[in-house]
Design a protein around this motif. Sequence first.
Motif, PDB file in Angstrom:
ATOM      1  N   TYR A   5       0.874  -1.163   0.000  1.00 40.33           N
ATOM      2  CA  TYR A   5       0.000   0.000   0.000  1.00 40.33           C
ATOM      3  C   TYR A   5       0.915   1.217   0.000  1.00 40.33           C
ATOM      4  O   TYR A   5       1.650   1.453   0.957  1.00 40.33           O
ATOM      5  CB  TYR A   5      -0.896   0.007   1.236  1.00 40.33           C
ATOM      6  CG  TYR A   5      -1.848  -1.164   1.268  1.00 40.33           C
ATOM      7  CD1 TYR A   5      -3.149  -1.038   0.779  1.00 40.33           C
ATOM      8  CD2 TYR A   5      -1.443  -2.399   1.770  1.00 40.33           C
ATOM      9  CE1 TYR A   5      -4.027  -2.120   0.798  1.00 40.33           C
ATOM     10  CE2 TYR A   5      -2.314  -3.486   1.793  1.00 40.33           C
ATOM     11  CZ  TYR A   5      -3.598  -3.336   1.307  1.00 40.33           C
ATOM     12  OH  TYR A   5      -4.456  -4.394   1.316  1.00 40.33           O
ATOM     13  N   VAL A   6       0.887   1.967  -1.093  1.00 40.80           N
ATOM     14  CA  VAL A   6       1.791   3.099  -1.258  1.00 40.80           C
ATOM     15  C   VAL A   6       0.969   4.382  -1.229  1.00 40.80           C
ATOM     16  O   VAL A   6      -0.059   4.485  -1.901  1.00 40.80           O
ATOM     17  CB  VAL A   6       2.558   3.007  -2.591  1.00 40.80           C
ATOM     18  CG1 VAL A   6       3.568   4.135  -2.711  1.00 40.80           C
ATOM     19  CG2 VAL A   6       3.249   1.653  -2.726  1.00 40.80           C
ATOM     20  N   GLN A   7       1.440   5.354  -0.446  1.00 39.51           N
ATOM     21  CA  GLN A   7       0.729   6.625  -0.387  1.00 39.51           C
ATOM     22  C   GLN A   7       1.705   7.775  -0.200  1.00 39.51           C
ATOM     23  O   GLN A   7       2.767   7.626   0.397  1.00 39.51           O
ATOM     24  CB  GLN A   7      -0.315   6.632   0.721  1.00 39.51           C
ATOM     25  CG  GLN A   7       0.249   6.578   2.129  1.00 39.51           C
ATOM     26  CD  GLN A   7      -0.836   6.475   3.175  1.00 39.51           C
ATOM     27  OE1 GLN A   7      -1.135   5.374   3.613  1.00 39.51           O
ATOM     28  NE2 GLN A   7      -1.405   7.596   3.571  1.00 39.51           N
ATOM     29  N   SER A   8       1.328   8.893  -0.786  1.00 42.03           N
ATOM     30  CA  SER A   8       2.082  10.133  -0.646  1.00 42.03           C
ATOM     31  C   SER A   8       1.192  11.259  -1.138  1.00 42.03           C
ATOM     32  O   SER A   8       0.678  11.196  -2.260  1.00 42.03           O
ATOM     33  CB  SER A   8       3.373  10.083  -1.455  1.00 42.03           C
ATOM     34  OG  SER A   8       4.109  11.284  -1.304  1.00 42.03           O
ATOM     35  N   GLY A   9       0.978  12.268  -0.333  1.00 40.39           N
ATOM     36  CA  GLY A   9       0.104  13.369  -0.732  1.00 40.39           C
ATOM     37  C   GLY A   9      -1.281  12.864  -1.053  1.00 40.39           C
ATOM     38  O   GLY A   9      -1.896  12.155  -0.257  1.00 40.39           O
ATOM     39  N   THR A  10      -1.767  13.170  -2.258  1.00 36.18           N
ATOM     40  CA  THR A  10      -3.108  12.729  -2.663  1.00 36.18           C
ATOM     41  C   THR A  10      -3.086  11.380  -3.374  1.00 36.18           C
ATOM     42  O   THR A  10      -4.128  10.862  -3.760  1.00 36.18           O
ATOM     43  CB  THR A  10      -3.758  13.770  -3.610  1.00 36.18           C
ATOM     44  OG1 THR A  10      -2.953  13.891  -4.785  1.00 36.18           O
ATOM     45  CG2 THR A  10      -3.898  15.122  -2.935  1.00 36.18           C
ATOM     46  N   GLY A  84       6.307  15.210   0.665  1.00 36.97           N
ATOM     47  CA  GLY A  84       7.731  15.033   0.906  1.00 36.97           C
ATOM     48  C   GLY A  84       8.183  13.613   1.206  1.00 36.97           C
ATOM     49  O   GLY A  84       9.379  13.312   1.128  1.00 36.97           O
ATOM     50  N   ARG A  85       7.273  12.724   1.559  1.00 36.58           N
ATOM     51  CA  ARG A  85       7.622  11.347   1.891  1.00 36.58           C
ATOM     52  C   ARG A  85       6.689  10.387   1.167  1.00 36.58           C
ATOM     53  O   ARG A  85       5.510  10.661   0.998  1.00 36.58           O
ATOM     54  CB  ARG A  85       7.484  11.083   3.393  1.00 36.58           C
ATOM     55  CG  ARG A  85       8.116  12.088   4.303  1.00 36.58           C
ATOM     56  CD  ARG A  85       9.509  11.928   4.731  1.00 36.58           C
ATOM     57  NE  ARG A  85       9.948  10.638   5.207  1.00 36.58           N
ATOM     58  CZ  ARG A  85      11.229  10.296   5.187  1.00 36.58           C
ATOM     59  NH1 ARG A  85      12.131  11.117   4.721  1.00 36.58           N
ATOM     60  NH2 ARG A  85      11.617   9.146   5.646  1.00 36.58           N
ATOM     61  N   VAL A  86       7.240   9.240   0.759  1.00 33.39           N
ATOM     62  CA  VAL A  86       6.436   8.141   0.219  1.00 33.39           C
ATOM     63  C   VAL A  86       6.343   7.108   1.332  1.00 33.39           C
ATOM     64  O   VAL A  86       7.359   6.696   1.896  1.00 33.39           O
ATOM     65  CB  VAL A  86       7.095   7.521  -1.040  1.00 33.39           C
ATOM     66  CG1 VAL A  86       6.273   6.346  -1.543  1.00 33.39           C
ATOM     67  CG2 VAL A  86       7.263   8.560  -2.129  1.00 33.39           C
ATOM     68  N   ARG A  87       5.124   6.727   1.674  1.00 40.44           N
ATOM     69  CA  ARG A  87       4.902   5.748   2.745  1.00 40.44           C
ATOM     70  C   ARG A  87       4.435   4.434   2.135  1.00 40.44           C
ATOM     71  O   ARG A  87       3.536   4.418   1.306  1.00 40.44           O
ATOM     72  CB  ARG A  87       3.887   6.298   3.740  1.00 40.44           C
ATOM     73  CG  ARG A  87       4.488   7.411   4.599  1.00 40.44           C
ATOM     74  CD  ARG A  87       3.472   8.182   5.393  1.00 40.44           C
ATOM     75  NE  ARG A  87       2.571   9.018   4.607  1.00 40.44           N
ATOM     76  CZ  ARG A  87       2.930  10.124   3.971  1.00 40.44           C
ATOM     77  NH1 ARG A  87       4.170  10.527   3.978  1.00 40.44           N
ATOM     78  NH2 ARG A  87       2.058  10.836   3.290  1.00 40.44           N
ATOM     79  N   ILE A  88       5.067   3.341   2.573  1.00 40.15           N
ATOM     80  CA  ILE A  88       4.799   2.017   2.009  1.00 40.15           C
ATOM     81  C   ILE A  88       4.536   1.044   3.144  1.00 40.15           C
ATOM     82  O   ILE A  88       5.303   0.968   4.100  1.00 40.15           O
ATOM     83  CB  ILE A  88       5.996   1.507   1.178  1.00 40.15           C
ATOM     84  CG1 ILE A  88       6.438   2.538   0.145  1.00 40.15           C
ATOM     85  CG2 ILE A  88       5.649   0.203   0.486  1.00 40.15           C
ATOM     86  CD1 ILE A  88       7.667   3.267   0.554  1.00 40.15           C
ATOM     87  N   SER A  89       3.465   0.280   3.014  1.00 34.94           N
ATOM     88  CA  SER A  89       3.139  -0.710   4.028  1.00 34.94           C
ATOM     89  C   SER A  89       2.557  -1.950   3.361  1.00 34.94           C
ATOM     90  O   SER A  89       1.895  -1.857   2.332  1.00 34.94           O
ATOM     91  CB  SER A  89       2.114  -0.147   5.019  1.00 34.94           C
ATOM     92  OG  SER A  89       1.686  -1.143   5.917  1.00 34.94           O
ATOM     93  N   GLU A  90       2.791  -3.101   3.954  1.00 38.61           N
ATOM     94  CA  GLU A  90       2.149  -4.330   3.479  1.00 38.61           C
ATOM     95  C   GLU A  90       0.851  -4.591   4.228  1.00 38.61           C
ATOM     96  O   GLU A  90       0.165  -5.567   3.942  1.00 38.61           O
ATOM     97  CB  GLU A  90       3.104  -5.512   3.654  1.00 38.61           C
ATOM     98  CG  GLU A  90       4.288  -5.473   2.719  1.00 38.61           C
ATOM     99  CD  GLU A  90       5.131  -6.732   2.796  1.00 38.61           C
ATOM    100  OE1 GLU A  90       4.651  -7.782   2.329  1.00 38.61           O
ATOM    101  OE2 GLU A  90       6.250  -6.653   3.328  1.00 38.61           O
TER     102      GLU A  90
END
Length: 127
Positions: A5-10, A84-90
Amino acid sequence: MAKFYVQSGTFRSVVAADSARKAALWAVHQVMQQVLPTDEDNDSLSASATNENSSNTITNRPPSGEASGQRPGPGSTPVAVLDGRVRISERGYDRNDCAEMPTMEVVAEWNQMVLTLDRLQQMMRHG
């Protein structure tokens, strides 16, 4: 391949990848495709420039509404914006235990890959 699951900004997307870094790269690729021309775009622009008058002016018009600063209308897709950051989670979105990477670091790596692929394509065409 794992599901990330990748998220950053919108931007939010579920990506199948070998690693969190590869998932982040794919996410940046998806976002950058919204704003950068592709080979298909370049071909259509070249064709329209050839068919227009002899002024040799190519006009790159954004989709309706964007030129005037208006929001996209119904049925159109808004442009995703990274922060400013890309957040990644399984495990899902908005997790405190997610991996984080600086967006500019991921964009720089993506840019290197795109430049390398472009050079390879040029070598194949001319060699």
